[in-house]
Design an enzyme around this catalytic site. Sequence first.
Site, PDB file in Angstrom:
ATOM      1  N   LYS A 217       0.828  -1.204   0.000  1.00  0.00           N
ATOM      2  CA  LYS A 217       0.000   0.000   0.000  1.00  0.00           C
ATOM      3  C   LYS A 217       0.864   1.257   0.000  1.00  0.00           C
ATOM      4  O   LYS A 217       2.036   1.252   0.401  1.00  0.00           O
ATOM      5  CB  LYS A 217      -0.931   0.000   1.212  1.00  0.00           C
ATOM      6  CG  LYS A 217      -1.973  -1.126   1.205  1.00  0.00           C
ATOM      7  CD  LYS A 217      -3.181  -0.783   0.382  1.00  0.00           C
ATOM      8  CE  LYS A 217      -4.151  -1.946   0.221  1.00  0.00           C
ATOM      9  NZ  LYS A 217      -4.990  -2.186   1.394  1.00  0.00           N
ATOM     10  N   ARG A 256      -3.863 -10.135   4.351  1.00  0.00           N
ATOM     11  CA  ARG A 256      -4.055 -10.341   2.908  1.00  0.00           C
ATOM     12  C   ARG A 256      -2.861  -9.727   2.183  1.00  0.00           C
ATOM     13  O   ARG A 256      -2.629  -8.519   2.266  1.00  0.00           O
ATOM     14  CB  ARG A 256      -5.360  -9.673   2.469  1.00  0.00           C
ATOM     15  CG  ARG A 256      -5.703  -9.804   0.985  1.00  0.00           C
ATOM     16  CD  ARG A 256      -7.033  -9.124   0.712  1.00  0.00           C
ATOM     17  NE  ARG A 256      -7.467  -9.275  -0.674  1.00  0.00           N
ATOM     18  CZ  ARG A 256      -7.132  -8.467  -1.660  1.00  0.00           C
ATOM     19  NH1 ARG A 256      -6.347  -7.401  -1.418  1.00  0.00           N
ATOM     20  NH2 ARG A 256      -7.570  -8.677  -2.890  1.00  0.00           N
TER      21      ARG A 256
END
Length: 281
Positions: A217, A256
């Site tokens: 991210k 995840r």
Amino acid sequence: MRGIELPAVMGIVNVTPDSFSDGGRFLDAGRAVEHGLELAAAGAAVLDVGGESTRPGSRPVPAGEQVRRVVPVIRRLAAEAPGRVAISVDTTDASVAAAALEVGATVVNDITAGRGDRRMLPLVAEAGAGYVFMHMQGTPATMQDDPRYDDVVAEVGAFLAERRAAAREAGIADEELMADPGLGFGKTVAHNLTLLARLPEVARAAGVPLLVGPSRKGFIGVVSGAPGAPLPVDQREDGTLAAAVWALDHGAAMVRVHDVAPVADAVRLLRALAATEVVAS
């Protein structure tokens, strides 16, 4: 979720041309299946198959196209992956979820937490499937325009508690539920770091096991890079591993990620440490 030993790793299988990290690499169904089997061999307990990018600024993909992308992959993974590996479909559309469940998926991962399609919660309940519901401010197209919170932990926690209640009311059993605070979905770097730092509070508010998705991210690129020079996506794996281990040690039940092997190794170590601590006490 039933049948999944926690803590665990969810591996990402993007069957998309435009995902922020690996768009186009696994658009071919055969390559996507091969990648999924590699992730399972590396230690993924769940393979999350998605046919629609939800990167910042992305636009919806029609349900028919999502089905065309994910169903062949899910059908083959359900047949070829080891029996211990669950298959999840990453979608906000109940018709896509239904098609995936028919060919072997047993979990639905919904970034809208049932708000995007009113048919989703009843469908999951009727199927007896697992359900991951996530917090997101705005939509993928708008979520990073100007995210604001008075208290991001309190607001995300309250949202997850409300959606847990909605899922229960629809008939989904608590043991099939998992909540996701939605790192990167309508959050600034500070919001993401605050959610991770105060993750135990989020877990208490959610009331069900937490899934955390830090993989590659943008906040990792910012924090790990030099001032004004965020790390590119392909250099964020070390930061992803650090965030995943932190999350697992502070209340997450599952993470995840794109790169499963190092995180699966960390999970095994954390399990061993927890078992040793119990024996010692």
